[in-house]
Write a protein that holds these residues in place. Structure first.
Motif, mmCIF file in Angstrom:
data_model
loop_
_atom_site.group_PDB
_atom_site.id
_atom_site.type_symbol
_atom_site.label_atom_id
_atom_site.label_comp_id
_atom_site.label_asym_id
_atom_site.label_seq_id
_atom_site.Cartn_x
_atom_site.Cartn_y
_atom_site.Cartn_z
ATOM 1 N N PRO B 91 -13.033 -48.532 54.693
ATOM 2 C CA PRO B 91 -14.094 -47.533 54.637
ATOM 3 C C PRO B 91 -13.723 -46.282 55.405
ATOM 4 O O PRO B 91 -12.840 -46.289 56.253
ATOM 5 N N GLY B 92 -14.438 -45.222 55.087
ATOM 6 C CA GLY B 92 -14.373 -44.055 55.936
ATOM 7 C C GLY B 92 -13.178 -43.149 55.744
ATOM 8 O O GLY B 92 -12.887 -42.329 56.602
ATOM 9 N N VAL B 94 -11.075 -40.100 53.672
ATOM 10 C CA VAL B 94 -11.427 -38.859 52.988
ATOM 11 C C VAL B 94 -10.472 -38.703 51.814
ATOM 12 O O VAL B 94 -9.279 -38.439 51.999
ATOM 13 N N TRP B 131 -18.635 -48.674 47.526
ATOM 14 C CA TRP B 131 -19.273 -47.380 47.686
ATOM 15 C C TRP B 131 -18.245 -46.257 47.626
ATOM 16 O O TRP B 131 -17.077 -46.428 47.984
ATOM 17 N N TYR B 133 -18.745 -41.852 48.244
ATOM 18 C CA TYR B 133 -19.728 -40.799 48.473
ATOM 19 C C TYR B 133 -19.163 -39.423 48.146
ATOM 20 O O TYR B 133 -18.000 -39.139 48.432
ATOM 21 N N THR B 135 -20.324 -36.038 49.550
ATOM 22 C CA THR B 135 -21.290 -35.652 50.579
ATOM 23 C C THR B 135 -20.848 -34.388 51.296
ATOM 24 O O THR B 135 -19.721 -33.904 51.115
ATOM 25 N N PHE B 147 -26.498 -36.402 49.378
ATOM 26 C CA PHE B 147 -25.228 -36.763 48.770
ATOM 27 C C PHE B 147 -25.392 -37.708 47.579
ATOM 28 O O PHE B 147 -26.419 -38.366 47.414
ATOM 29 N N HIS B 151 -21.965 -46.902 43.762
ATOM 30 C CA HIS B 151 -21.723 -48.274 44.214
ATOM 31 C C HIS B 151 -21.210 -49.026 42.996
ATOM 32 O O HIS B 151 -21.994 -49.500 42.170
ATOM 33 N N PHE B 161 -29.432 -38.815 54.067
ATOM 34 C CA PHE B 161 -29.188 -39.512 55.329
ATOM 35 C C PHE B 161 -29.449 -38.500 56.433
ATOM 36 O O PHE B 161 -28.750 -37.493 56.545
ATOM 37 N N HIS B 173 -33.478 -42.300 48.203
ATOM 38 C CA HIS B 173 -32.556 -43.077 47.378
ATOM 39 C C HIS B 173 -33.087 -42.985 45.942
ATOM 40 O O HIS B 173 -34.047 -43.665 45.591
ATOM 41 N N LEU B 175 -32.295 -43.066 41.821
ATOM 42 C CA LEU B 175 -31.354 -43.392 40.750
ATOM 43 C C LEU B 175 -31.090 -42.148 39.896
ATOM 44 O O LEU B 175 -31.999 -41.351 39.663
ATOM 45 N N ILE B 250 -16.959 -33.330 50.745
ATOM 46 C CA ILE B 250 -15.833 -34.271 50.759
ATOM 47 C C ILE B 250 -16.091 -35.406 49.766
ATOM 48 O O ILE B 250 -17.238 -35.704 49.427
ATOM 49 N N GLU B 252 -15.758 -39.187 50.059
ATOM 50 C CA GLU B 252 -15.565 -40.190 51.111
ATOM 51 C C GLU B 252 -15.293 -41.545 50.481
ATOM 52 O O GLU B 252 -16.063 -42.026 49.657
ATOM 53 N N PHE B 254 -14.077 -45.737 50.217
ATOM 54 C CA PHE B 254 -14.309 -47.071 50.785
ATOM 55 C C PHE B 254 -13.276 -48.084 50.290
ATOM 56 O O PHE B 254 -13.426 -49.273 50.541
#
Lengths: 69, 315
Positions: B91-92, B94, B131, B133, B135, B147, B151, B161, B173, B175, B250, B252, B254
């Protein structure tokens, strides 16, 4: 599904969110991912990373610590 | 390898015709030092990761897949990895995107805002199974991220967020199926892209009182719709301190490596700044003098870049 006024869809979006709430794991994954983003940030000093990660861990520690850290 | 084991190996002994002695000594040291199968596996796996994620032109993607398969076969033959080595989600990362330069990140007094068109193909395509993103922050440390979240292939949502709500950050959230009037198609660099146009603002509404606001562009009505707002107590120091707020648009990631994904990115990312007197600047495109591109070698390939306000990547 009333809105406050034209151009204000906050109630509408709140209702849609209640209908399909986010996965509880998603928020924790979101924060845990930020920790990895910090670790990979070449522009930050080790001290800056340590401080930023500590702040995120504090947020993560509220419900639980899914990042394993 | 313990460093003390090497202390008595003098480099000059190699140059003095005692190469055989040095080789014997190194062999002894190696024999005494337990091998770390984990380290070897990690080393080999990292090479596979490099191979998988090395940026290549789309026409060469097939060649990369072939090379990865051959390398994996070789690793398994050497028992560097167990036969089935699951790729643990990483995760996390870029995949691609812009991070604000330090001076620009804090260059606001009573408000900051970012507007951008999120290039958000649905489904994401390729091997997205976790996931992912799309964002951005607006530079403020207590602002929001508004963002797009993927998933896997079947769940694409718009989310808010809010960093000003510790413990209750995830607020919105939606859809994509419920976002009809906010989704449109826009052409850039000769291609059409699905976009969601977002404006993410943090401003001081009165001394010590700040507000996070998210607007989406309503295409049929040709107007900005307010879809989220949160008011809270803060000060400028809190809004300009820390790491949160350092990233512009970016991708992002996972997963360890991506391939075959549809176009994702940002069009016309623009930033506005509110001064001490409460006056907003014009919208200015996010330039390369204000931001740096970061890419973590996750397999994304740049389709085009107008530094740094417009870019699209695939994998």
């Amino acid at each position: 599904m009333a809105d406050d006024e034209p151009g204000d869809r906050r109630k509408h979006f709140e209702e849609l969110t209640r209908r399909h709430p986010a996965d509880p794991d998603a928020a924790r994954a979101f924060l845990a991912a930020r920790i990895e983003m910090i670790r990979g940030d070449a522009r930050m000093t080790p001290e800056e990373k340590e401080r930023a990660i500590a702040e995120l861990r504090e947020r993560l520690s509220r419900p639980e610590r899914p990042d394993g850290g | 390898m313990p460093t003390e084991a090497l202390a008595d190996v003098n480099p000059s002994s190699v140059a003095q015709g005692q190469r055989g002695i040095a080789i014997e000594r190194f062999s002894e040291i190696t024999a005494r030092t337990p091998r770390s199968s984990d380290a070897e596996a990690a080393f080999m796996a990292s090479k596979l990761h490099l191979l998988r994620t090395h940026p290549v032109e789309p026409k060469d993607l097939g060649r990369r897949v072939e090379l990865s398969a051959r390398f994996r076969t070789r690793m398994m033959a050497a028992e560097a990895l167990p036969p089935v080595a699951p790729t643990r989600p990483v995760p996390g990362g870029v995949g691609y995107g812009a991070f604000y330069k330090d001076a620009f990140k804090t260059a606001f007094q009573t408000g900051t805002s970012i507007s951008w068109k999120i290039v958000c193909s649905t489904p994401p395509g390729g091997n997205v199974s976790d996931w992912l993103y799309l964002t951005a922050t607006n530079r403020s440390s207590l602002g929001v991220e508004a963002f797009v979240s993927y998933h896997g292939q079947n769940e694409t949502t718009f989310n808010v967020f809010d960093w000003a709500r510790p413990g209750d950050e995830w607020q919105t959230h939606i859809l994509f199926a419920d976002l009809g009037e906010y989704l449109s198609t826009e052409a850039s660099h000769g291609e059409d892209f699905q976009i969601l146009q977002v404006m993410n603002t943090t401003l001081e509404s009165s001394p010590g009182a700040w507000s996070n606001q998210v607007h989406l562009w309503n295409f049929p009505q040709s107007r900005w719709d307010l879809v989220y707002q949160f008011d809270y107590a803060a000060d400028l120091a809190k809004q300009t301190t820390g790491w949160v707020g350092s990233w512009g648009p970016i991708v992002e990631t996972f997963q360890d490596a991506y391939s075959g994904t549809s176009p994702m990115g940002a069009l016309d990312a623009s930033v506005a700044t509110r001064d001490a007197g409460g006056t907003w600047s014009n919208w200015d495109p996010l330039l390369d003098t204000q931001s740096d591109i970061r890419t973590d070698n996750k397999g994304f390939v740049l389709s085009f870049l107008d530094p740094n306000f417009t870019w699209v990547v695939t994998s």
